[in-house]
Design a protein around this motif. Structure first.
Motif, PDB file in Angstrom:
ATOM      1  N   TYR A 270       0.844  -1.190   0.000  1.00 31.24           N
ATOM      2  CA  TYR A 270       0.000   0.000   0.000  1.00 31.24           C
ATOM      3  C   TYR A 270       0.883   1.245   0.000  1.00 31.24           C
ATOM      4  O   TYR A 270       2.071   1.185   0.351  1.00 31.24           O
ATOM      5  N   PRO A 271       0.353   2.399  -0.390  1.00 32.00           N
ATOM      6  CA  PRO A 271       1.151   3.630  -0.363  1.00 32.00           C
ATOM      7  C   PRO A 271       1.369   4.087   1.078  1.00 32.00           C
ATOM      8  O   PRO A 271       0.421   4.180   1.860  1.00 32.00           O
ATOM      9  N   GLU A 272       2.604   4.368   1.402  1.00 32.57           N
ATOM     10  CA  GLU A 272       2.916   4.884   2.741  1.00 32.57           C
ATOM     11  C   GLU A 272       2.832   6.412   2.666  1.00 32.57           C
ATOM     12  O   GLU A 272       3.764   7.085   2.221  1.00 32.57           O
ATOM     13  N   VAL A 273       1.698   6.930   3.091  1.00 31.17           N
ATOM     14  CA  VAL A 273       1.384   8.354   2.929  1.00 31.17           C
ATOM     15  C   VAL A 273       1.715   9.115   4.210  1.00 31.17           C
ATOM     16  O   VAL A 273       1.369   8.676   5.317  1.00 31.17           O
ATOM     17  N   GLN A 274       2.369  10.273   4.044  1.00 32.47           N
ATOM     18  CA  GLN A 274       2.576  11.207   5.151  1.00 32.47           C
ATOM     19  C   GLN A 274       2.054  12.565   4.716  1.00 32.47           C
ATOM     20  O   GLN A 274       2.539  13.147   3.744  1.00 32.47           O
ATOM     21  N   PHE A 275       1.046  13.057   5.466  1.00 30.92           N
ATOM     22  CA  PHE A 275       0.400  14.319   5.116  1.00 30.92           C
ATOM     23  C   PHE A 275       1.016  15.531   5.807  1.00 30.92           C
ATOM     24  O   PHE A 275       1.118  16.609   5.226  1.00 30.92           O
ATOM     25  N   LEU A 276       1.395  15.389   7.078  1.00 33.42           N
ATOM     26  CA  LEU A 276       1.732  16.558   7.904  1.00 33.42           C
ATOM     27  C   LEU A 276       3.118  16.446   8.507  1.00 33.42           C
ATOM     28  O   LEU A 276       3.557  15.355   8.901  1.00 33.42           O
ATOM     29  N   GLU A 277       3.789  17.588   8.578  1.00 35.51           N
ATOM     30  CA  GLU A 277       5.064  17.638   9.268  1.00 35.51           C
ATOM     31  C   GLU A 277       4.889  17.368  10.761  1.00 35.51           C
ATOM     32  O   GLU A 277       5.765  16.803  11.410  1.00 35.51           O
ATOM     33  N   SER A 278       3.749  17.776  11.275  1.00 34.02           N
ATOM     34  CA  SER A 278       3.500  17.582  12.707  1.00 34.02           C
ATOM     35  C   SER A 278       3.138  16.146  13.050  1.00 34.02           C
ATOM     36  O   SER A 278       3.131  15.773  14.218  1.00 34.02           O
TER      37      SER A 278
END
Length: 226
Positions: A129-137
């Motif tokens: 699956y795609p390893e998604v990161q949306f936020l720096e926090s």
């Protein structure tokens, strides 16, 4: 009333012998009459029977799954729709794919669809699956939904796409969301790409609600509803 007389035994023998001679003569001349169907005298019972000629195999049942017209291929000859199996197609990397994002449904926009199109000119396997990161926090990856995992590995031929559904939020008015204009997608075993969020104003995500599905050849009702 006519009374038939029974012939003497010698006369009967002569009559039978004459009939036999007549039969042999007709047989030799092929003159069995207009309705005759016999091709010749019956075979001698003491003669060995001629072996039966072997029947020719049908085109669809050639031994070993032969090459005749309509022949069925033998085991292991068939290939999947991609023409390659997961065992010999290399893992897709970000150099092999063009990854983009689009809204699904809405507003409110609660989900996006990631599309990964194979632009490499050869087949490759898109893992997991795609390893998604949306936020720096929030540096953790968006968690995956197990029920969306496909039954077989996703092998992409040249030009073929794969999809993954990503949940952003519940879409409620009082939800604790944060805006996102760009985000990262890491392929399992294949590097990281930066993806632009759809829409002019980006997307709103809720870290308490987000989730992602596995890569699949097509979005499937039920397995991708989360």
């Amino acid at each position: 009333m006519r009374t038939s007389r029974r012939p003497t035994s010698s006369a009967a023998r002569l009559t039978v012998a004459g009939a036999a001679v007549l039969t042999l003569a007709l047989t030799a001349c092929g003159g069995g009459g207009p309705d005759a169907k016999s091709a010749g005298p019956a075979a001698d019972a003491s003669s060995p029977a001629a072996p039966a000629a072997p029947s020719a195999p049908s085109a669809g049942n050639t031994a070993g799954g032969g090459k005749g017209t309509g022949a069925t291929p033998g085991p292991g000859a068939a290939k999947g729709p991609t023409g390659q199996t997961a065992g010999n197609a290399p893992v897709c990397t970000t150099k092999d794919l063009a990854i983009s994002a689009a809204h699904q449904g809405g507003p409110p926009h609660t989900h996006i669809v990631l599309t990964a199109k194979n632009t490499s000119g050869r087949s490759c396997t898109l893992k997991g699956y795609p390893e998604v990161q949306f936020l720096e926090s929030h540096r953790e990856n968006v968690p995956a939904v197990a029920k969306s995992k496909p039954a077989a590995p996703v092998v992409l031929t040249a030009g073929a796409p794969a999809y993954a559904l990503v949940k952003l939020s519940d879409g409620k008015a009082k939800e604790d969301v944060e805006p996102v204009a760009v985000f990262s997608v890491t392929l399992q075993g294949g590097g990281m790409a930066v993806v632009k969020a759809p829409g002019g104003e980006g997307i709103a995500v809720d870290p308490a609600k987000w989730a992602t599905g596995y890569w699949t050849h097509e979005l499937r009702d039920g397995a991708d509803e989360f």
